[in-house]
Design an enzyme around this catalytic site. Structure first.
Site, mmCIF file in Angstrom:
data_model
loop_
_atom_site.group_PDB
_atom_site.id
_atom_site.type_symbol
_atom_site.label_atom_id
_atom_site.label_comp_id
_atom_site.label_asym_id
_atom_site.label_seq_id
_atom_site.Cartn_x
_atom_site.Cartn_y
_atom_site.Cartn_z
ATOM 1 N N GLY C 150 0.821 -1.195 0.000
ATOM 2 C CA GLY C 150 0.000 0.000 0.000
ATOM 3 C C GLY C 150 0.855 1.245 0.000
ATOM 4 C CB CYS C 151 0.080 4.695 -1.048
ATOM 5 S SG CYS C 151 -1.560 4.869 -0.322
ATOM 6 C CE1 TYR C 152 -1.469 8.092 4.134
ATOM 7 C CE2 TYR C 152 -3.300 6.589 3.821
ATOM 8 C CZ TYR C 152 -2.822 7.880 3.937
ATOM 9 O OH TYR C 152 -3.687 8.940 3.860
ATOM 10 C CB ALA C 155 5.266 6.703 2.634
#
Lengths: 347, 347, 347, 347
Positions: C150-152, C155
């Site tokens: 996932g994106c979160y 990061a």
């Protein structure tokens, strides 16, 4: 109106100055008699701020052109650092709300550390009352000189102070991740604030070194009854207005997020401008835009023993000019919300 | 206040409905007694529009739950097409301002052509008064049912009508390149209005087929004294509020842009909300945001015999809810600017 | 090119699908042979995504219209929950990168808890390799089915995992205040994602309940060698692209922020896409827009014993489609950066 | 690569300079050997443009520090007015694409009128070839010095010139209502370009006096075969990138909008970067962002005998640096689209 309060705004060419004008043209007890702007002196305000055209306002002048005999009250919206000399030179009978940071810190050494020079008006610094109205109302009513709180400190302290006073949260490891619109950086031409440098992106700035940290710590330490060092990390948002403070705290033993919410509801139950949201509702900065409101949400954390406080204001209103007028209303005995009644502008 | 006007807003869950509430909570002569929203009935308004929390407002109901005996005045902010039946069913003693397009076109055939069906309340269509206040004040004062002008037609007609009436510009080859914020498209969930589809880009839409074209042509034709077909090309802007009309016109023989500006200054010299800017100053939508203001600029064109008219409004205020309240004030004998005094919000 | 990899994209009408196309039309080893979109089947892609007009691409079809004999590799960009059945039905010889959350969690009970139902393809869940390339390169190279992070989580984990593995930070009280652009919410029409609801404001959402929390905790727990519960608080930003993670951590005894930076520089020294910034420099999401880059900044905290990690990616590239292609490159033996070489787009 | 073209960029600290770097780091035939910026000399480019960190690039130097013996090709991205002296001083063997306005106007008197002073390098002005590639390809191939067209002139002339050449539209009363993102105004710190002054609003500027008017008129006059004065009215949009030209034209007798579209389709049928959209489809600037594309839409007007041309480009790519590279490719004999192949970035 012959009995109107005659008000001067020093520094009317910045965003907070213009915001004072926007709100005060609707204030029934106030007449704007002087607007200063050193570099724009001689111009009508509408040339600098076209949205304020159509009102009957005095032209911009330099500070030394103001006839103080015709002034009852002063808002000082000058840059940090330049304000001390100016306020020290005003006739002492004048009541003043200062929107700069110059009189917010009580401790002269803290001031010198963060601002790089000794304070130039230490006696005024001692006299100045910190104008976080909901926390300090009695002192504001009696004040001659009020130091209007910073935008970040307002958004951060409103949820924190009652909880610390009541011992519901711990004072250690407080983390404030704050998000601000760019109007807080003022209207001066700076490359970093160009549209192309702000739109469609976010970033932190002043990490671990922003001057609002000691201001928040001052209030938090006083409420906690001991010196507190905390994390304050501001981020620049691609928007003009709004402050969002996300505050991560440790609960006192046995306390829950519901306890925190109940305490805040109680602390602010008579307040016009501060509202605690129902459980599960997160505040949005866009829902206070243009208003003097502060919305607070309280959430349990997934990490046991922790909670999350979310708080939003409009940095130019409750975080600056609106709160300044709220202070003026108290100092002058007007109803506290006079001139501040407008609902937020959404969308 | 026992004598307050008891007001119902039909369609309070859309942007124009919310904007009526935002403005009317400050109107000293008005009490909001009913807010309708068919799909959201039963909820407090603050759940649908959190920025309106903190006000003492009735919960949302369905239209058929409204007790009309307790209502004096109705704002109808329902979608186009659904409005005719609703207004026809109201007690005829009620005064109404309708914000939809349903009663704006006088000609039943034009209506049928552009909206795809025969008008369902032709007798009301005949009764309805077009509420472009500055152009039609006397009729509005006497009206029971006012058709509130569209946002584009308001921005376009305010500069055009006085010039056409006085024969200062020609009625042929009028080109209106209009730019609008996205709130004009309403709050319904549509892919085309998602942030990702609107931000950081512009495009034309409804080219040569937008339903505001016949509304503008109706007023322009009346002012010109002959049928007029004109170019109206709307563009969607990456912003929430604001209409900017750039109007390209031909001068009548011997006339200049200065003549146009002088005529507009004269036409609007007593007006509260319309202001003609000095030569060389272009209006900006951000300078009217949140207000009922219209700013107009007039420029000579490089092409001989032509001029450029620039006009800006906030589409949700002067282009919808603010103008609706301006109409109500006239219909009820209140001062025209009551509840509409706030200055624009900038930035 | 006869030897090109024949690639199908399932779910090409969403933002991550379009982003795969944007990047793959430039990939010299790939030929797009099938693009699916159930509700848009039959249309050219350019009708759904006009920015992709002008490329020679197959029209959109339904999944059951795909001729799998002509396909070598599949990207699955379908909504969470619908993916398990689809992937289970594909010919097992096909290599797959799945961009949904369906195969990211290894633990079937954690999946059931957060997604509300038992996993429908538990054997595939066991087979799936977590595709955080920089952390898991060897396993990705050998994988048939990769669960794209996932994106979160991307990061958040890139700065955290090396530090936890080396014991430089503590695993308790990790606080992740994350900020995301709205494209992460997809292209479906939802009121909450309208321009008027997103622009010019910020707010937290999914507070203490976002489904990316267990995904981050899975990686963090593995790196820390013990079960970790952490704070993950996402905020919606008024921007289309970008993730900014502000991570507040406790230092292991005797360690400093400089130690953390040095360790991250070392961990990522051979990487193409991850770059650790010099001391004092905060990363900005706008500086990675459109690229597969991740920028990391490390700062000392004012609170003794704490540090701040700042990390930015483009949620649609390194947080989704770019990382998916990076995974494909590894799985197929292509250079890891192929098709991902473009520099960020600024401003 | 030993045979790479050694390229210098003069003025690499502005947006067009950075955009040249963004595109050229991917160009297989080019090696960047010198980047100049007078006030930032000595810094790595990544300090000025962090999105370009991670590439192996020379540090910024002053122009007089460049070793011209090691340079084969020059892009000049300096401000208007300063460029003439600089280019005149370069070794005459160097091929140059100049992105400023200094060499675009052929007529020395027109230049003096609009720029307020006599041209300082009239012999170069005579030599310079106008680099609107699709209209002037043969001359560009043979040129040593190319004047890269302005952003507005590119978007305006691409739809207009073929139609004028073929006599399908009239040359009188051409009205160009243009909308631009703010990056066209450069990266210098100016109050008017601050986020707070640009976001959430639109306005016209340079009305009837913008310096791109004579540049457009030069091309239009040449195509029409007679001197043309036209309306050109630029508007500032709240977005970073993009130009949208809405062009209102009169049809030649007997011609229709369909005739115009057919002619444009034919004119651009072999072009890589210009695409004429199907009937009824309006181009959007966001669909060309980051690319060298130009999209054109053609619509009939409601006013008989008129038509509407809509054209969009990215002002920093096809309107500046992308077109400059397209010119370089032609001048050097490379494929015209080399380094310009990337698809637009949406959203």
């Amino acid at each position: 109106m012959s009995t109107a309060l005659r008000v001067a705004i020093l520094g009317a060419s910045g965003y907070t100055g213009a915001e004072l004008v926007r709100l005060l043209v609707r204030h029934p007890d106030v007449r704007l008699v002087a607007l200063t702007a050193e570099r724009q002196a001689g111009k009508p305000l509408a040339e600098v701020f076209p949205h304020l055209g159509g009102y009957d306002l005095p032209d911009l002048v330099k500070i030394d052109q103001v006839d103080w005999d015709g002034v009852d009250f002063v808002f000082c919206a000058l840059p940090h650092g330049t304000t001390q000399d100016v306020i020290a030179s005003l006739p002492p009978r004048l009541k003043v709300v200062d929107l700069s940071a110059d009189f917010r810190l009580h401790d002269v050494e803290t001031y010198a550390t963060w601002y790089g020079h000794a304070h130039k008006a230490p006696e005024l610094q001692a006299e100045a009352v910190y104008g976080l109205v909901e926390d300090n109302r009695a002192a504001v009513k009696a004040a001659r000189l009020v130091a209007n709180p910073g935008c970040y400190p307002t958004a951060s302290q409103l949820p924190l102070l009652p909880l610390l006073r009541q011992g519901l949260i711990l004072a250690d490891d407080i983390i404030i991740d704050a998000k601000s619109g760019v109007s807080g950086a003022g209207r001066d031409a700076k490359q970093a604030n160009l549209y192309g440098e702000v739109a469609e992106g976010v970033h932190a700035y002043g990490v671990a070194g922003h001057r609002h940290a000691p201001e928040i710590e001052q209030g938090v330490s006083e409420a906690a009854g001991k010196p507190v060092v905390l994390n304050f990390t501001p981020h620049l948002m691609p928007m003009s207005r709004g402050i969002h403070a996300s505050i991560y705290v440790k609960l006192a033993p046995g306390k829950t997020a519901d306890d925190l919410r109940a305490a805040l509801v109680d602390a602010y139950k008579g307040e016009t401008f501060v509202r605690v949201l129902p459980a599960g509702v997160a505040p949005q900065t866009r829902h206070v835009k243009g208003s003097n409101h502060c919305l607070i949400g309280v959430f349990p954390d997934r990490v046991p023993g922790r909670a999350i406080l979310l708080s939003v204001i409009d940095n130019l209103v409750k975080g600056a000019s609106g709160q300044a007028i709220q202070n003026m209303n108290l100092m002058m005995g007007y109803p506290e919300d006079r001139g501040l009644e407008q609902a937020p502008l959404f969308p």
